[in-house]
Design an enzyme around this catalytic site. Sequence first.
Site, PDB file in Angstrom:
ATOM      1  N   GLY A   1       0.844  -1.208   0.000  1.00  0.00           N
ATOM      2  CA  GLY A   1       0.000   0.000   0.000  1.00  0.00           C
ATOM      3  C   GLY A   1       0.869   1.245   0.000  1.00  0.00           C
TER       4      GLY A   1
ATOM      5  N   LEU B   1       3.580   3.843   1.764  1.00  0.00           N
ATOM      6  CA  LEU B   1       4.628   3.842   2.787  1.00  0.00           C
ATOM      7  C   LEU B   1       4.094   4.529   4.038  1.00  0.00           C
ATOM      8  CD1 LEU B   1       7.801   4.825   0.714  1.00  0.00           C
ATOM      9  CD2 LEU B   1       7.402   2.649   1.885  1.00  0.00           C
ATOM     10  N   GLY B   2       4.560   4.089   5.200  1.00  0.00           N
ATOM     11  CA  GLY B   2       4.124   4.731   6.452  1.00  0.00           C
ATOM     12  C   GLY B   2       3.255   3.827   7.301  1.00  0.00           C
TER      13      GLY B   2
ATOM     14  N   GLY C   1     -14.996  -0.638  23.677  1.00  0.00           N
ATOM     15  CA  GLY C   1     -13.568  -0.769  24.006  1.00  0.00           C
ATOM     16  C   GLY C   1     -13.013   0.550  24.523  1.00  0.00           C
ATOM     17  N   GLY C   2     -12.694   0.558  25.813  1.00  0.00           N
ATOM     18  CA  GLY C   2     -12.116   1.768  26.434  1.00  0.00           C
ATOM     19  C   GLY C   2     -10.613   1.645  26.536  1.00  0.00           C
TER      20      GLY C   2
ATOM     21  N   GLU D   1     -16.738  -0.305  28.128  1.00  0.00           N
ATOM     22  CA  GLU D   1     -15.492  -1.036  28.388  1.00  0.00           C
ATOM     23  C   GLU D   1     -15.805  -2.300  29.176  1.00  0.00           C
ATOM     24  OE1 GLU D   1     -12.227  -1.265  27.686  1.00  0.00           O
ATOM     25  OE2 GLU D   1     -12.152  -2.871  29.165  1.00  0.00           O
TER      26      GLU D   1
ATOM     27  N   ALA E   1       4.426   2.120  17.589  1.00  0.00           N
ATOM     28  CA  ALA E   1       5.285   2.407  16.440  1.00  0.00           C
ATOM     29  C   ALA E   1       6.755   2.498  16.855  1.00  0.00           C
ATOM     30  CB  ALA E   1       4.841   3.719  15.783  1.00  0.00           C
TER      31      ALA E   1
ATOM     32  N   HIS F   1      12.954  27.026  35.507  1.00  0.00           N
ATOM     33  CA  HIS F   1      11.771  27.549  36.188  1.00  0.00           C
ATOM     34  C   HIS F   1      11.206  28.708  35.385  1.00  0.00           C
ATOM     35  CE1 HIS F   1       9.111  28.694  39.448  1.00  0.00           C
ATOM     36  NE2 HIS F   1       9.509  29.954  39.273  1.00  0.00           N
TER      37      HIS F   1
HETATM   38  P1  NAD Z   1      -6.444  -2.080  23.555  1.00  0.00           P
HETATM   39  O1  NAD Z   1      -6.043  -3.462  23.857  1.00  0.00           O
HETATM   40  O2  NAD Z   1      -5.614  -0.940  23.995  1.00  0.00           O
HETATM   41  O3  NAD Z   1      -7.912  -1.810  24.137  1.00  0.00           O
HETATM   42  C1  NAD Z   1      -9.018  -2.608  23.799  1.00  0.00           C
HETATM   43  C2  NAD Z   1     -10.032  -2.430  24.909  1.00  0.00           C
HETATM   44  O4  NAD Z   1     -11.237  -3.062  24.515  1.00  0.00           O
HETATM   45  C3  NAD Z   1      -9.593  -3.040  26.225  1.00  0.00           C
HETATM   46  O5  NAD Z   1      -9.792  -2.080  27.220  1.00  0.00           O
HETATM   47  C4  NAD Z   1     -10.528  -4.246  26.376  1.00  0.00           C
HETATM   48  O6  NAD Z   1     -10.807  -4.550  27.709  1.00  0.00           O
HETATM   49  C5  NAD Z   1     -11.753  -3.752  25.633  1.00  0.00           C
HETATM   50  N1  NAD Z   1     -12.611  -4.787  25.092  1.00  0.00           N
HETATM   51  C6  NAD Z   1     -12.227  -5.903  24.415  1.00  0.00           C
HETATM   52  N2  NAD Z   1     -13.333  -6.592  24.009  1.00  0.00           N
HETATM   53  C7  NAD Z   1     -14.417  -5.869  24.431  1.00  0.00           C
HETATM   54  C8  NAD Z   1     -15.820  -6.043  24.327  1.00  0.00           C
HETATM   55  N3  NAD Z   1     -16.348  -7.097  23.691  1.00  0.00           N
HETATM   56  N4  NAD Z   1     -16.634  -5.115  24.883  1.00  0.00           N
HETATM   57  C9  NAD Z   1     -16.122  -4.044  25.553  1.00  0.00           C
HETATM   58  N5  NAD Z   1     -14.798  -3.831  25.672  1.00  0.00           N
HETATM   59  C10 NAD Z   1     -13.955  -4.724  25.110  1.00  0.00           C
HETATM   60  O7  NAD Z   1      -6.675  -2.071  21.991  1.00  0.00           O
HETATM   61  P2  NAD Z   1      -6.872  -0.851  21.007  1.00  0.00           P
HETATM   62  O8  NAD Z   1      -7.354   0.350  21.723  1.00  0.00           O
HETATM   63  O9  NAD Z   1      -7.696  -1.419  19.900  1.00  0.00           O
HETATM   64  O10 NAD Z   1      -5.392  -0.568  20.516  1.00  0.00           O
HETATM   65  C11 NAD Z   1      -4.654  -1.613  19.862  1.00  0.00           C
HETATM   66  C12 NAD Z   1      -3.179  -1.448  20.044  1.00  0.00           C
HETATM   67  O11 NAD Z   1      -2.717  -0.305  19.349  1.00  0.00           O
HETATM   68  C13 NAD Z   1      -2.798  -1.302  21.491  1.00  0.00           C
HETATM   69  O12 NAD Z   1      -1.728  -2.171  21.777  1.00  0.00           O
HETATM   70  C14 NAD Z   1      -2.375   0.119  21.601  1.00  0.00           C
HETATM   71  O13 NAD Z   1      -1.348   0.318  22.557  1.00  0.00           O
HETATM   72  C15 NAD Z   1      -1.905   0.456  20.196  1.00  0.00           C
HETATM   73  N6  NAD Z   1      -2.119   1.879  19.946  1.00  0.00           N
HETATM   74  C16 NAD Z   1      -1.336   2.780  20.588  1.00  0.00           C
HETATM   75  C17 NAD Z   1      -1.564   4.135  20.420  1.00  0.00           C
HETATM   76  C18 NAD Z   1      -0.708   5.132  21.120  1.00  0.00           C
HETATM   77  O14 NAD Z   1       0.392   4.796  21.503  1.00  0.00           O
HETATM   78  N7  NAD Z   1      -1.167   6.349  21.346  1.00  0.00           N
HETATM   79  C19 NAD Z   1      -2.608   4.572  19.619  1.00  0.00           C
HETATM   80  C20 NAD Z   1      -3.380   3.631  18.998  1.00  0.00           C
HETATM   81  C21 NAD Z   1      -3.130   2.278  19.175  1.00  0.00           C
END
Ligand code: NAD
Length: 431
Positions: free
Chosen positions: A35, A37-38, A169-170, A192, A304, A415
């Site tokens: 796809g 790059l990036g 998903g929280g 969540e 990343a 400061h």
């Molecule tokens: P996550 O694992 O961080 O969170 C998923 C959440 O969904 C969890 O809290 C889990 O308990 C909940 N969950 C799972 N099944 C559920 C259900 N059926 N009903 C209700 N809640 C449910 O996953 P994500 O938010 O999809 O992120 C994926 C990955 O990408 C993670 O490892 C994250 O660290 C990474 N990511 C990081 C960043 C960043 O660094 N800022 C940004 C985006 C993604």
Amino acid sequence: MQKADLIIIGGGPGGYETAAEAAASGLVVILFEKGHLGGTCLNRGCIPTKCLCAGAEILETIRNSTRFGIKASATASYASAVERAAEVISELRGGIADMLGTVKVINAEARLAEGPRVIADGEEYTAQRIIIATGSCPAPLRGIAPSLYHSSDDFLSLTELPRRITVVGGGVIGLEMASVAAAYGSDVTVLEFCKEILPGMDTDIAKRLRNALGKRGISIVTDARVTGIDADSTVRYTKKDKEFTVESDYVLAAVGRRAVLPDGCADAGIAVNERGFIATDDRFRTSANGVYAIGDVNGKCMLAHAASAQGRCVLGKTVNLDVVPSVVFTIPECAFVKRAIDCETRTIKLPYASNGKALASGQDGLLKLECEAESGILTSCSVLGPHAADLVAEAALAISRKLTARELCESIHAHPTLSELLQTAASALCR
Ligand code: NAD
């Protein structure tokens, strides 16, 4: 058969940064990308989210400006914010192409074969080392038909926000998107499954973030088990054995991510673990000789910057993989860094209100710093509040260099700056 020193499959941050570094050191490198790059980070993840988050922060600043004697109002265009994100993505894509230097980029889907070899567009390739950096994609919401909900990829391609959004998903993705959508005017509910949002992160910070997002009008329900989604986007869930519904116009599922495996892994002798990720050892070697897997595809640390660090490790560079900071770009932001420990610790919690710069800027938050009880060596830092990511960066350096709280506070902090929070917390740990 074309030969190279290094073949990399996947042009995300793990793949392109490793390719650029290897080429700069004189290796002949071929990078396959089907796809743009990036990868996810640039095209469907970190960068577009941060662009939208930047707009959301401006909106929140305007809304909170009266206490500075400013009377202002804002009319937001989400479509324009998305357009700006596309411009930023395009500019950064150009930067990657420049950075790749002598790397031969082949815009095609690569598959693995016995040997191991790589096959793309009917051509065969081989190298002393092959790195798989094919990333991840959104995991499905189990037990629910995919046509009834949307993924984070779908969400980021919207040009207009639905009025009522339910986020299942929280975790990191769910909360970042909830935070943006609420700032741009959507009614957002987060469901969540666990007892607290951001499972696995510091629970004190997670609880405060939940309260802060609640004050911004985001409804967060924890301990919620989604049982169904109706065709009109009404979400049904249970909490403590009682049934509830949330009416919505759009359901976003952000329930984790799963590995994207290139075709032919089994033919090349590459084992996959029980979670569906490529199994690797602590140097990212797969079960096939000369083949490595870095980044989300090995499921070890889905960030990343972890992917690029793993790539540097494969190239033989010294990298401390034990201390990886992570950031959640919500409003307010939160950030975490810790190293594994098996001893007693001491913790200090410091509110932003104790810091002159924070008070002057009207910034609220909390910094938690932890050290080994006996030695005072720093072990973790968690922050909720503006510039959390930047504060944690200094803590990450101190923790990875195994500095003590005393050593951290011996270093002069300007400061008035938020960085003094870290120095004050370290100083309190010395007492
Ligand atoms: P996550 O694992 O961080 O969170 C998923 C959440 O969904 C969890 O809290 C889990 O308990 C909940 N969950 C799972 N099944 C559920 C259900 N059926 N009903 C209700 N809640 C449910 O996953 P994500 O938010 O999809 O992120 C994926 C990955 O990408 C993670 O490892 C994250 O660290 C990474 N990511 C990081 C960043 C960043 O660094 N800022 C940004 C985006 C993604």
